[in-house]
Design a protein around this motif. Sequence first.
Motif, PDB file in Angstrom:
ATOM      1  N   ALA A  50       0.829  -1.209   0.000  1.00 15.60           N
ATOM      2  CA  ALA A  50       0.000   0.000   0.000  1.00 15.60           C
ATOM      3  C   ALA A  50       0.861   1.255   0.000  1.00 15.60           C
ATOM      4  O   ALA A  50       1.969   1.245  -0.497  1.00 15.60           O
ATOM      5  CB  ALA A  50      -0.990  -0.016   1.144  1.00 15.60           C
ATOM      6  N   HIS A  51       0.352   2.352   0.577  1.00 16.20           N
ATOM      7  CA  HIS A  51       1.046   3.633   0.557  1.00 16.20           C
ATOM      8  C   HIS A  51       1.706   3.910   1.902  1.00 16.20           C
ATOM      9  O   HIS A  51       1.120   3.676   2.949  1.00 16.20           O
ATOM     10  CB  HIS A  51       0.065   4.767   0.250  1.00 16.20           C
ATOM     11  N   GLY A  52       2.918   4.431   1.866  1.00 16.51           N
ATOM     12  CA  GLY A  52       3.578   4.886   3.079  1.00 16.51           C
ATOM     13  C   GLY A  52       3.994   3.786   4.024  1.00 16.51           C
ATOM     14  O   GLY A  52       4.019   4.000   5.230  1.00 16.51           O
ATOM     15  N   PHE A  53       4.357   2.625   3.505  1.00 17.85           N
ATOM     16  CA  PHE A  53       4.697   1.538   4.415  1.00 17.85           C
ATOM     17  C   PHE A  53       6.044   1.759   5.099  1.00 17.85           C
ATOM     18  O   PHE A  53       6.229   1.350   6.227  1.00 17.85           O
ATOM     19  CB  PHE A  53       4.653   0.172   3.726  1.00 17.85           C
ATOM     20  N   GLY A  54       6.976   2.410   4.464  1.00 15.83           N
ATOM     21  CA  GLY A  54       8.260   2.740   5.077  1.00 15.83           C
ATOM     22  C   GLY A  54       8.841   1.616   5.897  1.00 15.83           C
ATOM     23  O   GLY A  54       8.950   0.491   5.441  1.00 15.83           O
ATOM     24  N   LEU A  55       9.184   1.894   7.144  1.00 13.66           N
ATOM     25  CA  LEU A  55       9.785   0.886   8.010  1.00 13.66           C
ATOM     26  C   LEU A  55       8.768  -0.064   8.621  1.00 13.66           C
ATOM     27  O   LEU A  55       9.121  -1.003   9.304  1.00 13.66           O
ATOM     28  CB  LEU A  55      10.571   1.570   9.137  1.00 13.66           C
ATOM     29  N   ARG A  56       7.506   0.182   8.379  1.00  9.30           N
ATOM     30  CA  ARG A  56       6.482  -0.638   9.017  1.00  9.30           C
ATOM     31  C   ARG A  56       5.666  -1.445   8.011  1.00  9.30           C
ATOM     32  O   ARG A  56       4.470  -1.612   8.168  1.00  9.30           O
ATOM     33  CB  ARG A  56       5.559   0.239   9.853  1.00  9.30           C
ATOM     34  N   ALA A  57       6.300  -1.944   6.970  1.00  8.41           N
ATOM     35  CA  ALA A  57       5.571  -2.755   5.997  1.00  8.41           C
ATOM     36  C   ALA A  57       4.935  -3.934   6.714  1.00  8.41           C
ATOM     37  O   ALA A  57       5.567  -4.570   7.553  1.00  8.41           O
ATOM     38  CB  ALA A  57       6.499  -3.252   4.903  1.00  8.41           C
ATOM     39  N   PRO A  58       3.676  -4.206   6.421  1.00  5.84           N
ATOM     40  CA  PRO A  58       2.994  -5.314   7.102  1.00  5.84           C
ATOM     41  C   PRO A  58       3.736  -6.638   6.925  1.00  5.84           C
ATOM     42  O   PRO A  58       4.167  -6.963   5.825  1.00  5.84           O
ATOM     43  CB  PRO A  58       1.635  -5.371   6.404  1.00  5.84           C
ATOM     44  N   GLU A  59       3.927  -7.329   8.023  1.00  8.98           N
ATOM     45  CA  GLU A  59       4.576  -8.640   7.969  1.00  8.98           C
ATOM     46  C   GLU A  59       3.814  -9.526   6.985  1.00  8.98           C
ATOM     47  O   GLU A  59       2.594  -9.540   6.981  1.00  8.98           O
ATOM     48  CB  GLU A  59       4.587  -9.281   9.365  1.00  8.98           C
ATOM     49  N   GLY A  60       4.551 -10.210   6.176  1.00 10.04           N
ATOM     50  CA  GLY A  60       3.929 -11.086   5.195  1.00 10.04           C
ATOM     51  C   GLY A  60       3.700 -10.417   3.849  1.00 10.04           C
ATOM     52  O   GLY A  60       3.432 -11.089   2.865  1.00 10.04           O
ATOM     53  N   SER A  61       3.791  -9.088   3.794  1.00 15.71           N
ATOM     54  CA  SER A  61       3.637  -8.420   2.497  1.00 15.71           C
ATOM     55  C   SER A  61       4.966  -8.495   1.764  1.00 15.71           C
ATOM     56  O   SER A  61       6.028  -8.628   2.375  1.00 15.71           O
ATOM     57  CB  SER A  61       3.222  -6.950   2.668  1.00 15.71           C
ATOM     58  N   SER A  62       4.918  -8.418   0.446  1.00 22.09           N
ATOM     59  CA  SER A  62       6.161  -8.475  -0.316  1.00 22.09           C
ATOM     60  C   SER A  62       7.071  -7.307   0.033  1.00 22.09           C
ATOM     61  O   SER A  62       8.288  -7.425  -0.020  1.00 22.09           O
ATOM     62  CB  SER A  62       5.863  -8.514  -1.816  1.00 22.09           C
ATOM     63  N   ALA A  63       6.498  -6.190   0.445  1.00 23.19           N
ATOM     64  CA  ALA A  63       7.293  -5.002   0.771  1.00 23.19           C
ATOM     65  C   ALA A  63       8.040  -5.133   2.093  1.00 23.19           C
ATOM     66  O   ALA A  63       8.954  -4.356   2.362  1.00 23.19           O
ATOM     67  CB  ALA A  63       6.391  -3.777   0.814  1.00 23.19           C
ATOM     68  N   SER A  64       7.698  -6.108   2.906  1.00 19.59           N
ATOM     69  CA  SER A  64       8.352  -6.237   4.208  1.00 19.59           C
ATOM     70  C   SER A  64       9.839  -6.566   4.070  1.00 19.59           C
ATOM     71  O   SER A  64      10.591  -6.422   5.030  1.00 19.59           O
ATOM     72  CB  SER A  64       7.650  -7.276   5.078  1.00 19.59           C
ATOM     73  N   HIS A  65      10.267  -6.943   2.891  1.00 26.35           N
ATOM     74  CA  HIS A  65      11.670  -7.305   2.666  1.00 26.35           C
ATOM     75  C   HIS A  65      12.520  -6.157   2.158  1.00 26.35           C
ATOM     76  O   HIS A  65      13.715  -6.320   1.928  1.00 26.35           O
ATOM     77  CB  HIS A  65      11.762  -8.491   1.700  1.00 26.35           C
ATOM     78  N   TRP A  66      11.934  -4.953   2.005  1.00 27.82           N
ATOM     79  CA  TRP A  66      12.711  -3.872   1.421  1.00 27.82           C
ATOM     80  C   TRP A  66      13.958  -3.511   2.224  1.00 27.82           C
ATOM     81  O   TRP A  66      14.996  -3.217   1.625  1.00 27.82           O
ATOM     82  CB  TRP A  66      11.849  -2.632   1.128  1.00 27.82           C
ATOM     83  N   PRO A  67      13.941  -3.555   3.573  1.00 27.09           N
ATOM     84  CA  PRO A  67      15.180  -3.198   4.276  1.00 27.09           C
ATOM     85  C   PRO A  67      16.345  -4.140   3.935  1.00 27.09           C
ATOM     86  O   PRO A  67      17.483  -3.701   3.776  1.00 27.09           O
ATOM     87  CB  PRO A  67      14.804  -3.281   5.753  1.00 27.09           C
ATOM     88  N   GLU A  68      16.052  -5.427   3.790  1.00 23.83           N
ATOM     89  CA  GLU A  68      17.090  -6.394   3.407  1.00 23.83           C
ATOM     90  C   GLU A  68      17.616  -6.082   2.011  1.00 23.83           C
ATOM     91  O   GLU A  68      18.828  -6.142   1.768  1.00 23.83           O
ATOM     92  CB  GLU A  68      16.527  -7.819   3.422  1.00 23.83           C
ATOM     93  N   HIS A  69      16.709  -5.757   1.106  1.00 23.37           N
ATOM     94  CA  HIS A  69      17.110  -5.439  -0.268  1.00 23.37           C
ATOM     95  C   HIS A  69      17.966  -4.172  -0.300  1.00 23.37           C
ATOM     96  O   HIS A  69      18.945  -4.094  -1.043  1.00 23.37           O
ATOM     97  CB  HIS A  69      15.890  -5.302  -1.172  1.00 23.37           C
ATOM     98  N   PHE A  70      17.579  -3.185   0.519  1.00 21.08           N
ATOM     99  CA  PHE A  70      18.375  -1.964   0.595  1.00 21.08           C
ATOM    100  C   PHE A  70      19.782  -2.265   1.095  1.00 21.08           C
ATOM    101  O   PHE A  70      20.774  -1.802   0.523  1.00 21.08           O
ATOM    102  CB  PHE A  70      17.719  -0.919   1.505  1.00 21.08           C
ATOM    103  N   LEU A  71      19.895  -3.017   2.187  1.00 17.84           N
ATOM    104  CA  LEU A  71      21.221  -3.315   2.744  1.00 17.84           C
ATOM    105  C   LEU A  71      22.090  -4.077   1.761  1.00 17.84           C
ATOM    106  O   LEU A  71      23.285  -3.792   1.629  1.00 17.84           O
ATOM    107  CB  LEU A  71      21.084  -4.089   4.058  1.00 17.84           C
ATOM    108  N   THR A  72      21.506  -5.029   1.051  1.00 21.46           N
ATOM    109  CA  THR A  72      22.260  -5.769   0.037  1.00 21.46           C
ATOM    110  C   THR A  72      22.790  -4.824  -1.025  1.00 21.46           C
ATOM    111  O   THR A  72      23.960  -4.863  -1.401  1.00 21.46           O
ATOM    112  CB  THR A  72      21.382  -6.859  -0.604  1.00 21.46           C
TER     113      THR A  72
END
Length: 82
Positions: free
Chosen positions: A51-73
């Motif tokens: 959805a919109h504005g998920f930032g650091l709080r992407a809902p667990e289980g959503s595909s966006a919840s992995h963005w911090p890992e992708h950023f660090l990589t």
Amino acid sequence: MFKGLTKATPPTFFFHAAADQRVPMANSIQPFQALCALGVPAALHVYESGAHGFGLRAPEGSSASHWPEHFLTWAKAGGHLG
């Protein structure tokens, strides 16, 4: 070309949810393309959910919840972390 984007723009990581009904994906895709054309390191990740504005709080289980890992990589691989 986007205003304010130059070869001096720092490396940039974009992430966007395809399910975002407030902001079109073009708002991430176009500056990403502009930075690539300038030779500025950039990455773009579009996630199916989040959805919109998920930032650091992407809902667990959503595909966006992995963005911090992708950023660090991306940041580690490109040497973008101090």
